[in-house]
Design a protein around this motif. Structure first.
Motif, PDB file in Angstrom:
ATOM      1  N   THR A  22       1.399   9.301  -2.904  1.00  0.00           N
ATOM      2  CA  THR A  22       2.284   8.144  -3.048  1.00  0.00           C
ATOM      3  C   THR A  22       3.466   8.430  -3.956  1.00  0.00           C
ATOM      4  O   THR A  22       4.607   8.091  -3.634  1.00  0.00           O
ATOM      5  CB  THR A  22       1.496   6.941  -3.608  1.00  0.00           C
ATOM      6  N   PHE A  23       3.198   9.047  -5.099  1.00  0.00           N
ATOM      7  CA  PHE A  23       4.246   9.273  -6.094  1.00  0.00           C
ATOM      8  C   PHE A  23       4.763  10.708  -6.037  1.00  0.00           C
ATOM      9  O   PHE A  23       3.999  11.655  -5.854  1.00  0.00           O
ATOM     10  CB  PHE A  23       3.721   8.987  -7.505  1.00  0.00           C
ATOM     11  N   SER A  71       0.845  -1.174   0.000  1.00  0.00           N
ATOM     12  CA  SER A  71       0.000   0.000   0.000  1.00  0.00           C
ATOM     13  C   SER A  71       0.886   1.231   0.000  1.00  0.00           C
ATOM     14  O   SER A  71       1.935   1.264   0.634  1.00  0.00           O
ATOM     15  CB  SER A  71      -0.916   0.010   1.226  1.00  0.00           C
ATOM     16  N   GLY A  72       0.451   2.266  -0.743  1.00  0.00           N
ATOM     17  CA  GLY A  72       1.155   3.527  -0.746  1.00  0.00           C
ATOM     18  C   GLY A  72       2.611   3.420  -1.130  1.00  0.00           C
ATOM     19  O   GLY A  72       3.005   2.682  -2.025  1.00  0.00           O
ATOM     20  N   THR A  73       3.433   4.183  -0.408  1.00  0.00           N
ATOM     21  CA  THR A  73       4.853   4.236  -0.731  1.00  0.00           C
ATOM     22  C   THR A  73       5.549   2.902  -0.490  1.00  0.00           C
ATOM     23  O   THR A  73       6.621   2.661  -1.045  1.00  0.00           O
ATOM     24  CB  THR A  73       5.543   5.322   0.103  1.00  0.00           C
ATOM     25  N   ALA A  74       4.946   2.031   0.334  1.00  0.00           N
ATOM     26  CA  ALA A  74       5.559   0.716   0.569  1.00  0.00           C
ATOM     27  C   ALA A  74       5.655  -0.069  -0.726  1.00  0.00           C
ATOM     28  O   ALA A  74       6.630  -0.785  -0.967  1.00  0.00           O
ATOM     29  CB  ALA A  74       4.756  -0.063   1.604  1.00  0.00           C
ATOM     30  N   GLN A  75       4.632   0.066  -1.590  1.00  0.00           N
ATOM     31  CA  GLN A  75       4.659  -0.657  -2.858  1.00  0.00           C
ATOM     32  C   GLN A  75       5.717  -0.072  -3.787  1.00  0.00           C
ATOM     33  O   GLN A  75       6.356  -0.797  -4.547  1.00  0.00           O
ATOM     34  CB  GLN A  75       3.282  -0.616  -3.523  1.00  0.00           C
ATOM     35  N   VAL A  76       5.904   1.240  -3.730  1.00  0.00           N
ATOM     36  CA  VAL A  76       6.958   1.868  -4.529  1.00  0.00           C
ATOM     37  C   VAL A  76       8.313   1.312  -4.114  1.00  0.00           C
ATOM     38  O   VAL A  76       9.149   0.953  -4.955  1.00  0.00           O
ATOM     39  CB  VAL A  76       6.936   3.403  -4.355  1.00  0.00           C
ATOM     40  N   ALA A  96      -0.186   8.421 -12.709  1.00  0.00           N
ATOM     41  CA  ALA A  96       0.319   8.108 -11.368  1.00  0.00           C
ATOM     42  C   ALA A  96       0.459   9.360 -10.509  1.00  0.00           C
ATOM     43  O   ALA A  96      -0.153   9.472  -9.443  1.00  0.00           O
ATOM     44  CB  ALA A  96       1.660   7.382 -11.475  1.00  0.00           C
ATOM     45  N   LEU A  97       1.257  10.299 -10.973  1.00  0.00           N
ATOM     46  CA  LEU A  97       1.566  11.482 -10.164  1.00  0.00           C
ATOM     47  C   LEU A  97       0.322  12.323  -9.893  1.00  0.00           C
ATOM     48  O   LEU A  97       0.095  12.762  -8.762  1.00  0.00           O
ATOM     49  CB  LEU A  97       2.631  12.319 -10.882  1.00  0.00           C
ATOM     50  N   ARG A  98      -0.505  12.532 -10.908  1.00  0.00           N
ATOM     51  CA  ARG A  98      -1.686  13.380 -10.742  1.00  0.00           C
ATOM     52  C   ARG A  98      -2.745  12.707  -9.873  1.00  0.00           C
ATOM     53  O   ARG A  98      -3.375  13.365  -9.027  1.00  0.00           O
ATOM     54  CB  ARG A  98      -2.286  13.718 -12.104  1.00  0.00           C
TER      55      ARG A  98
END
Length: 231
Positions: free
Chosen positions: A175-176, A52-57, A168-170
């Protein structure tokens, strides 16, 4: 002495390798129809994460490239040659007879034909397993990028960044971040779905969908997996 596993797998002479590969396919448990989008990613021994969130990044940054499975092909212990036939066994014999019958029915023809199909079955199973691992971590925006490559053909990194910005960013600013583009695009390259033209990357460098990337898209359709994932 030869290990019990080697004796079981070597059903008959070199055909034992064929028997083992086909047995792996015949007895392979059916793969789940849907994969949990958020949990279950594995980053190594005894390490799992909540996707989830930044963890997936971060998980994508640490994801290894697909590896060729090392099949446990029968092999003797050092200094002990593999015999022409495995020793008799009242326990293994009926199972071997049934397996041999099933192989001959499923793959009629000479041994080289059986070997060719056995290898293809084993490779197809490994590719599908790698696709499942890729799907666990991939974002919906990355699937969109793959579909764009499949529909429009090669894209420049500038165009790929535009896809990242829009999808992604928008939509997921929590997260991104802008500097996440290298990791976002790098995951697709690292997993073998996309390749870049040779040379130092620039905004005009072209990205291409690989045959593995096309197969991944077919995998999504064939398995009925959602393309519109979070992220």
């Amino acid at each position: 002495m030869i290990s019990d596993a080697a004796q079981v797998a070597a059903v008959y002479t070199s055909g034992g390798v064929v028997a083992f590969l086909l047995a792996a396919a015949f007895f392979r448990q059916p793969l789940a129809r849907a994969i949990d989008r958020w949990k279950g990613a594995n980053l190594g021994k005894d390490r799992s994460i909540d996707l989830s969130g930044t963890a997936q990044v971060e998980a994508q940054k640490n994801a290894p490239p697909p590896e060729t499975e090392r099949l446990p092909v029968p092999a003797p212990e050092p200094g002990a040659p593999l015999p022409a036939l495995p020793p008799p066994s009242p326990v293994y014999a009926p199972i071997e007879a049934d397996l041999r019958r099933r192989i001959e029915q499923a793959v009629p023809g000479p041994l080289d034909v059986q070997m060719a199909w056995a290898v293809r079955i084993a490779v197809a199973a490994q590719v599908e397993a790698n696709h499942e691992q890729t799907y666990r971590l991939i974002f919906g925006s990355q699937i969109h990028a793959l579909k764009q490559l499949n529909t429009l053909g090669p894209l420049t990194l500038r165009q790929a960044r535009e896809i990242f910005n829009i999808t992604a960013l928008r939509n997921y600013p929590e997260t991104f971040k802008d500097d996440d583009f290298p990791a976002w695009s790098g995951y697709l390259v690292n997993r073998g779905l996309v390749t870049l033209e040779p040379g130092d990357p620039t905004d005009d460098t072209k990205a291409f969908l690989t045959p593995l990337g096309k197969d991944f898209l077919h995998f999504l359709v064939g398995r009925g997996l959602p393309e519109y994932k979070w992220g």
